[in-house]
Design a protein around this motif. Structure first.
Motif, PDB file in Angstrom:
ATOM      1  N   ILE A 128       8.659  11.731  -1.659  1.00 18.86           N
ATOM      2  CA  ILE A 128       7.484  11.818  -0.800  1.00 18.86           C
ATOM      3  C   ILE A 128       6.863  10.425  -0.731  1.00 18.86           C
ATOM      4  O   ILE A 128       6.484   9.854  -1.751  1.00 18.86           O
ATOM      5  CB  ILE A 128       6.476  12.838  -1.349  1.00 18.86           C
ATOM      6  N   VAL A 129       6.792   9.876   0.480  1.00 21.38           N
ATOM      7  CA  VAL A 129       6.293   8.521   0.693  1.00 21.38           C
ATOM      8  C   VAL A 129       4.890   8.606   1.267  1.00 21.38           C
ATOM      9  O   VAL A 129       4.629   9.351   2.218  1.00 21.38           O
ATOM     10  CB  VAL A 129       7.213   7.746   1.659  1.00 21.38           C
ATOM     11  N   LYS A 130       3.982   7.812   0.682  1.00 23.58           N
ATOM     12  CA  LYS A 130       2.596   7.770   1.133  1.00 23.58           C
ATOM     13  C   LYS A 130       2.202   6.322   1.416  1.00 23.58           C
ATOM     14  O   LYS A 130       2.663   5.407   0.756  1.00 23.58           O
ATOM     15  CB  LYS A 130       1.659   8.349   0.076  1.00 23.58           C
ATOM     16  N   ASP A 131       1.336   6.160   2.403  1.00 23.60           N
ATOM     17  CA  ASP A 131       0.783   4.848   2.735  1.00 23.60           C
ATOM     18  C   ASP A 131      -0.731   4.947   2.587  1.00 23.60           C
ATOM     19  O   ASP A 131      -1.383   5.692   3.314  1.00 23.60           O
ATOM     20  CB  ASP A 131       1.173   4.460   4.156  1.00 23.60           C
ATOM     21  N   ASP A 132      -1.289   4.215   1.646  1.00 22.77           N
ATOM     22  CA  ASP A 132      -2.714   4.290   1.300  1.00 22.77           C
ATOM     23  C   ASP A 132      -3.145   5.707   0.952  1.00 22.77           C
ATOM     24  O   ASP A 132      -4.238   6.148   1.310  1.00 22.77           O
ATOM     25  CB  ASP A 132      -3.585   3.755   2.446  1.00 22.77           C
ATOM     26  N   GLY A 133      -2.271   6.462   0.292  1.00 25.10           N
ATOM     27  CA  GLY A 133      -2.589   7.809  -0.132  1.00 25.10           C
ATOM     28  C   GLY A 133      -2.409   8.866   0.943  1.00 25.10           C
ATOM     29  O   GLY A 133      -2.594  10.047   0.690  1.00 25.10           O
ATOM     30  N   GLY A 168       3.258  27.905   7.288  1.00 24.26           N
ATOM     31  CA  GLY A 168       3.138  26.459   7.211  1.00 24.26           C
ATOM     32  C   GLY A 168       4.179  25.721   8.012  1.00 24.26           C
ATOM     33  O   GLY A 168       4.355  24.518   7.839  1.00 24.26           O
ATOM     34  N   ILE A 169       4.889  26.409   8.905  1.00 19.17           N
ATOM     35  CA  ILE A 169       5.946  25.765   9.678  1.00 19.17           C
ATOM     36  C   ILE A 169       5.366  24.873  10.791  1.00 19.17           C
ATOM     37  O   ILE A 169       6.045  23.989  11.297  1.00 19.17           O
ATOM     38  CB  ILE A 169       6.922  26.820  10.261  1.00 19.17           C
ATOM     39  N   ASP A 170       4.087  25.075  11.127  1.00 15.16           N
ATOM     40  CA  ASP A 170       3.462  24.304  12.199  1.00 15.16           C
ATOM     41  C   ASP A 170       2.579  23.172  11.686  1.00 15.16           C
ATOM     42  O   ASP A 170       1.824  22.578  12.444  1.00 15.16           O
ATOM     43  CB  ASP A 170       2.647  25.236  13.095  1.00 15.16           C
ATOM     44  N   LYS A 171       2.692  22.827  10.421  1.00 15.49           N
ATOM     45  CA  LYS A 171       1.832  21.786   9.845  1.00 15.49           C
ATOM     46  C   LYS A 171       2.276  20.392  10.283  1.00 15.49           C
ATOM     47  O   LYS A 171       3.430  20.177  10.674  1.00 15.49           O
ATOM     48  CB  LYS A 171       1.814  21.895   8.327  1.00 15.49           C
ATOM     49  N   ASP A 172       1.345  19.439  10.208  1.00 11.87           N
ATOM     50  CA  ASP A 172       1.621  18.068  10.619  1.00 11.87           C
ATOM     51  C   ASP A 172       1.867  17.130   9.439  1.00 11.87           C
ATOM     52  O   ASP A 172       2.465  16.071   9.603  1.00 11.87           O
ATOM     53  CB  ASP A 172       0.469  17.524  11.455  1.00 11.87           C
ATOM     54  N   VAL A 173       1.357  17.480   8.275  1.00 13.68           N
ATOM     55  CA  VAL A 173       1.556  16.654   7.081  1.00 13.68           C
ATOM     56  C   VAL A 173       1.964  17.554   5.919  1.00 13.68           C
ATOM     57  O   VAL A 173       1.654  18.739   5.905  1.00 13.68           O
ATOM     58  CB  VAL A 173       0.294  15.837   6.705  1.00 13.68           C
ATOM     59  N   LEU A 174       2.630  16.961   4.977  1.00 11.16           N
ATOM     60  CA  LEU A 174       3.022  17.694   3.768  1.00 11.16           C
ATOM     61  C   LEU A 174       1.802  17.790   2.859  1.00 11.16           C
ATOM     62  O   LEU A 174       1.171  16.772   2.539  1.00 11.16           O
ATOM     63  CB  LEU A 174       4.164  16.976   3.057  1.00 11.16           C
ATOM     64  N   GLU A 175       1.466  19.018   2.480  1.00 10.49           N
ATOM     65  CA  GLU A 175       0.299  19.196   1.616  1.00 10.49           C
ATOM     66  C   GLU A 175       0.541  18.502   0.278  1.00 10.49           C
ATOM     67  O   GLU A 175       1.665  18.200  -0.091  1.00 10.49           O
ATOM     68  CB  GLU A 175       0.002  20.680   1.410  1.00 10.49           C
ATOM     69  N   GLU A 176      -0.537  18.262  -0.410  1.00 10.50           N
ATOM     70  CA  GLU A 176      -0.447  17.638  -1.733  1.00 10.50           C
ATOM     71  C   GLU A 176       0.273  18.608  -2.671  1.00 10.50           C
ATOM     72  O   GLU A 176      -0.260  19.664  -2.980  1.00 10.50           O
ATOM     73  CB  GLU A 176      -1.858  17.325  -2.246  1.00 10.50           C
ATOM     74  N   SER A 186       0.828  -1.203   0.000  1.00 17.33           N
ATOM     75  CA  SER A 186       0.000   0.000   0.000  1.00 17.33           C
ATOM     76  C   SER A 186       0.868   1.260   0.000  1.00 17.33           C
ATOM     77  O   SER A 186       0.346   2.368  -0.024  1.00 17.33           O
ATOM     78  CB  SER A 186      -0.912   0.001   1.223  1.00 17.33           C
ATOM     79  N   ILE A 187       2.175   1.098   0.032  1.00 17.29           N
ATOM     80  CA  ILE A 187       3.091   2.235   0.078  1.00 17.29           C
ATOM     81  C   ILE A 187       3.447   2.664  -1.343  1.00 17.29           C
ATOM     82  O   ILE A 187       3.744   1.844  -2.201  1.00 17.29           O
ATOM     83  CB  ILE A 187       4.363   1.882   0.864  1.00 17.29           C
ATOM     84  N   SER A 188       3.402   3.979  -1.578  1.00 14.72           N
ATOM     85  CA  SER A 188       3.798   4.537  -2.867  1.00 14.72           C
ATOM     86  C   SER A 188       4.704   5.727  -2.615  1.00 14.72           C
ATOM     87  O   SER A 188       4.746   6.265  -1.514  1.00 14.72           O
ATOM     88  CB  SER A 188       2.570   4.956  -3.674  1.00 14.72           C
ATOM     89  N   TYR A 189       5.427   6.138  -3.658  1.00 23.29           N
ATOM     90  CA  TYR A 189       6.316   7.277  -3.512  1.00 23.29           C
ATOM     91  C   TYR A 189       6.411   8.031  -4.820  1.00 23.29           C
ATOM     92  O   TYR A 189       6.084   7.503  -5.875  1.00 23.29           O
ATOM     93  CB  TYR A 189       7.710   6.843  -3.048  1.00 23.29           C
ATOM     94  N   VAL A 190       6.876   9.276  -4.731  1.00 22.84           N
ATOM     95  CA  VAL A 190       7.123  10.088  -5.911  1.00 22.84           C
ATOM     96  C   VAL A 190       8.432  10.840  -5.671  1.00 22.84           C
ATOM     97  O   VAL A 190       8.671  11.337  -4.578  1.00 22.84           O
ATOM     98  CB  VAL A 190       5.942  11.032  -6.220  1.00 22.84           C
ATOM     99  N   ASN A 191       9.294  10.862  -6.679  1.00 21.35           N
ATOM    100  CA  ASN A 191      10.549  11.603  -6.623  1.00 21.35           C
ATOM    101  C   ASN A 191      10.380  12.916  -7.369  1.00 21.35           C
ATOM    102  O   ASN A 191       9.874  12.934  -8.488  1.00 21.35           O
ATOM    103  CB  ASN A 191      11.695  10.814  -7.260  1.00 21.35           C
ATOM    104  N   VAL A 192      10.815  14.003  -6.744  1.00 22.02           N
ATOM    105  CA  VAL A 192      10.667  15.337  -7.309  1.00 22.02           C
ATOM    106  C   VAL A 192      12.041  16.009  -7.313  1.00 22.02           C
ATOM    107  O   VAL A 192      12.690  16.069  -6.270  1.00 22.02           O
ATOM    108  CB  VAL A 192       9.669  16.172  -6.466  1.00 22.02           C
TER     109      VAL A 192
END
Length: 145
Positions: free
Chosen positions: A100-105, A134-142, A35-41
């Motif tokens: 950027i690594v995602k698990d089930d999106g 955005g320094i206090d965010k918990d997840v990386l936005e899309e 269920s893990i996916s990733y994207v390289n930027v």
């Protein structure tokens, strides 16, 4: 005689390859998929500040985008695993990139593959006194690719 033996051997090899049937070991089953996916930027510039990094990245077709990654993500605990990993590139053969690594999106973590030396042209500094949004965010936005 040697030519006949070589021709026969080659014919057996070709016939074996043509009539080969995949075994169960080689078959793909959906239940074994991850269920893990990733994207390289690709990274164009990294601006360093006291609270985090401003990463300017290359979009797929044209243009650039930017995102803020808090430095506090590099520290982890049992309750909250690390969300930021830094991998240093050596030799200068590989260009900097962000994974950027995602698990089930859902965002899991980000890996910055960057040069270790801050004298590299990829590094920059955020203007002093400027607060990062955005320094206090918990997840990386899309991110928009």
């Amino acid at each position: 005689m040697k030519k006949l033996f070589c021709a026969l051997f080659a014919a057996i090899i070709v016939a074996g390859a043509v009539f080969a049937v995949p075994t169960k070991h080689n078959e793909t089953h959906e239940e074994n998929w991850s269920s893990i996916s990733y994207v390289n930027v690709p990274i164009l510039k990294i601006l360093d500040s006291r609270e985090g990094y401003v990463v300017i990245y290359q979009k797929n077709k044209y243009g650039v985008g930017q995102t803020v990654i808090p430095k506090k993500w590099a520290k982890g605990s049992k309750e909250e695993p690390r969300k930021l990993r830094i991998r240093y590139l050596s030799g200068g053969k590989l260009k900097p990139f962000m994974t950027i690594v995602k698990d089930d999106g859902n965002f899991q973590n980000v890996i910055l593959s960057i040069p270790a030396k801050k004298t590299d042209a990829i590094w920059g500094v955020v203007a002093s006194g400027k607060t990062l949004e955005g320094i206090d965010k918990d997840v990386l936005e899309e991110i928009e690719l």
